[in-house]
Enzyme design. Structure first.
Site, mmCIF file in Angstrom:
data_model
loop_
_atom_site.group_PDB
_atom_site.id
_atom_site.type_symbol
_atom_site.label_atom_id
_atom_site.label_comp_id
_atom_site.label_asym_id
_atom_site.label_seq_id
_atom_site.Cartn_x
_atom_site.Cartn_y
_atom_site.Cartn_z
ATOM 1 C CG HIS A 99 91.175 -44.266 -166.217
ATOM 2 N ND1 HIS A 99 89.860 -44.051 -166.553
ATOM 3 C CD2 HIS A 99 91.421 -45.554 -166.518
ATOM 4 C CE1 HIS A 99 89.345 -45.168 -167.041
ATOM 5 N NE2 HIS A 99 90.259 -46.105 -167.030
ATOM 6 C CG ASP B 15 87.340 -41.608 -166.584
ATOM 7 O OD1 ASP B 15 86.821 -42.593 -166.057
ATOM 8 O OD2 ASP B 15 88.528 -41.601 -166.980
HETATM 9 P P1 NAX Z 1 93.486 -56.348 -174.572
HETATM 10 O O1 NAX Z 1 93.931 -57.305 -173.523
HETATM 11 O O2 NAX Z 1 92.453 -56.748 -175.555
HETATM 12 O O3 NAX Z 1 94.764 -55.900 -175.424
HETATM 13 C C1 NAX Z 1 95.967 -55.522 -174.842
HETATM 14 C C2 NAX Z 1 97.058 -55.804 -175.837
HETATM 15 O O4 NAX Z 1 98.269 -55.280 -175.300
HETATM 16 C C3 NAX Z 1 97.275 -57.303 -176.104
HETATM 17 O O5 NAX Z 1 97.325 -57.530 -177.500
HETATM 18 C C4 NAX Z 1 98.619 -57.569 -175.423
HETATM 19 O O6 NAX Z 1 99.363 -58.592 -176.063
HETATM 20 C C5 NAX Z 1 99.291 -56.206 -175.569
HETATM 21 N N1 NAX Z 1 100.432 -55.992 -174.684
HETATM 22 C C6 NAX Z 1 100.636 -56.453 -173.439
HETATM 23 N N2 NAX Z 1 101.843 -56.102 -172.987
HETATM 24 C C7 NAX Z 1 102.415 -55.378 -173.977
HETATM 25 C C8 NAX Z 1 103.682 -54.734 -174.120
HETATM 26 N N3 NAX Z 1 104.592 -54.798 -173.151
HETATM 27 N N4 NAX Z 1 103.939 -54.081 -175.260
HETATM 28 C C9 NAX Z 1 103.021 -54.047 -176.260
HETATM 29 N N5 NAX Z 1 101.829 -54.637 -176.190
HETATM 30 C C10 NAX Z 1 101.517 -55.282 -175.057
HETATM 31 O O7 NAX Z 1 93.063 -55.020 -173.807
HETATM 32 P P2 NAX Z 1 92.219 -53.773 -174.311
HETATM 33 O O8 NAX Z 1 90.778 -54.020 -174.064
HETATM 34 O O9 NAX Z 1 92.644 -53.399 -175.677
HETATM 35 O O10 NAX Z 1 92.684 -52.680 -173.259
HETATM 36 C C11 NAX Z 1 94.004 -52.180 -173.240
HETATM 37 C C12 NAX Z 1 94.286 -51.392 -171.977
HETATM 38 O O11 NAX Z 1 93.453 -50.242 -171.894
HETATM 39 C C13 NAX Z 1 94.020 -52.176 -170.676
HETATM 40 O O12 NAX Z 1 95.105 -51.925 -169.791
HETATM 41 C C14 NAX Z 1 92.765 -51.524 -170.139
HETATM 42 O O13 NAX Z 1 92.676 -51.659 -168.746
HETATM 43 C C15 NAX Z 1 92.970 -50.104 -170.570
HETATM 44 N N6 NAX Z 1 91.798 -49.214 -170.568
HETATM 45 C C16 NAX Z 1 91.992 -47.928 -170.229
HETATM 46 C C17 NAX Z 1 90.987 -46.990 -170.261
HETATM 47 C C18 NAX Z 1 91.216 -45.550 -169.899
HETATM 48 O O14 NAX Z 1 90.244 -44.810 -169.854
HETATM 49 N N7 NAX Z 1 92.431 -45.078 -169.615
HETATM 50 C C19 NAX Z 1 89.606 -47.396 -170.633
HETATM 51 C C20 NAX Z 1 89.531 -48.664 -171.405
HETATM 52 C C21 NAX Z 1 90.504 -49.736 -170.977
HETATM 53 O O15 NAX Z 1 89.933 -50.429 -169.878
#
Ligand code: NAX
Length: 324
Positions: free
Chosen positions: A187, A159
């Protein structure tokens, strides 16, 4: 050579990590002379995909990478970690209610908090990226009682960077010349990008731009809705820019900001009327591996209203996640 730093990263088979891992391996967090060991965590169903990522990491032959661990066990992943990137979380699936989403993630971050408590180095620096990032970070801290709470932070940097970029374009100045921009709160679209102290080359940004209506009616919603705009255009959520922000956050925390303000989600100490118990975005400076909240900022009526709104949402989110 220096002893290797251990960097634990969750969600390692996901989109953000497809950018993040390679930049960390290249030295973008600790610098070009610091060897690293990557400790990658994902869930059992993602192990095959993670194996593919691992092969690609190997094929880069990064000189700084001294070892890679890939596991579905959080204790193994967090063992002796110096830095922890918690990127993995459960996205909302079709028909899932907000309360269910909060509960599922609360469970994930409870398990990971316990593992952090058990296994990580006591000086480890932790950033939570996985959404709802601030609330997940608060749950993590609640389940890691022997781990220093101040070292658990949430990512507001994406952000913050979005805000800087919009300001720089509008004011026709370089991003690097902007000082004292801040993003407060959760966020989420409720976060508050605050330009009231922002300057470029010693001049107030608000005066350089001279358009309060643009700030309130265009800039704030643009930053708030940027994530959705990217999903709409790209068909997938922001990944490279999120990875970049996570690296900026950790890099600056470790290496310092030279007095520059950056925004981090940190445990509230009650200042600025932010309730204690929340992990809330505030402006900080970093030096010697420690972040310090910027103190003494004057909060005008508009900022007060905006900070109160985003903090109320944060409090509500934490209550719901805890089933209160
Ligand atoms: P993806 O869905 O591509 O990847 C997430 C990964 O996490 C998957 O491989 C899944 O198997 C794994 N996972 C799920 N549960 C787990 C656990 N208990 N232990 C370990 N791994 C686990 O998502 P991606 O685009 O990489 O985004 C990841 C996260 O970042 C999402 O929650 C998303 O909302 C968040 N974001 C946060 C942002 C921020 O500014 N704070 C911005 C970007 C993003 O939207």
């Amino acid at each position: 050579t220096l002893p290797a730093k251990r960097i634990a990263i969750t969600g390692a088979a996901g989109q953000i990590c497809y950018s993040l891992l390679f930049r960390i391996a290249k030295g973008d967090v600790y610098g070009p002379d610091q060897p690293v060991i990557l400790q990658l965590l994902d869930i059992p169903q993602a192990m095959e995909a993670l194996r593919g990522v691992l092969m690609e990491l190997e094929d880069c032959a990064f000189p700084l990478v001294q070892g890679i661990v890939a596991t579905d066990d959080p204790v193994t992943a967090f063992k002796d970690a110096d830095a922890v990137f918690l990127v993995g979380s459960r996205p909302r699936s079709k028909g899932m209610e907000r309360a269910d989403l909060l509960a599922v993630n609360a469970e994930i971050f409870k398990v990971q908090g316990k593992a952090l408590n058990e296994a990580a180095s006591r000086d480890a620096k932790v950033i939570v990226v996985g959404n709802p990032a601030n609330t997940n970070a608060a749950i993590l801290a609640a389940h890691a009682p022997d781990f220093p709470a101040a070292n658990i932070t949430a990512m507001l940097r994406l952000d913050h960077n979005r805000f800087l970029s919009q300001l720089a374009t509008k004011a026709d100045v370089a991003v690097r010349d902007i000082e004292k921009a801040a993003v407060w709160g959760n966020h989420s679209p409720s976060m508050f990008p605050d330009w009231s102290n922002a300057q470029a080359n010693g001049k107030a940004i608000s005066q350089l731009i001279g358009d309060e209506a643009w700030y309130r009616e265009t800039l704030i919603p643009t930053v708030a809705k940027r994530g959705s705009a990217i999903i709409e255009a790209r068909g997938a959520s922001s990944a490279a820019s999120a990875a970049n922000a996570a690296i900026d956050h950790m890099h600056d925390w470790i290496n310092g900001t030279d007095g520059k303000w950056v925004s981090m989600g940190v445990p509230s100490d009650g200042s600025y009327g932010i309730p204690e118990g929340l992990i809330c975005g505030v402006p900080v400076t970093c030096e010697g591996g420690v972040y310090t909240r910027v103190e003494g900022i004057e909060i005008d009526d508009f900022a007060r209203k905006m900070i109160d709104l985003t903090c109320a949402e944060l409090k509500d989110e934490l209550d719901a996640a805890l089933g209160r």
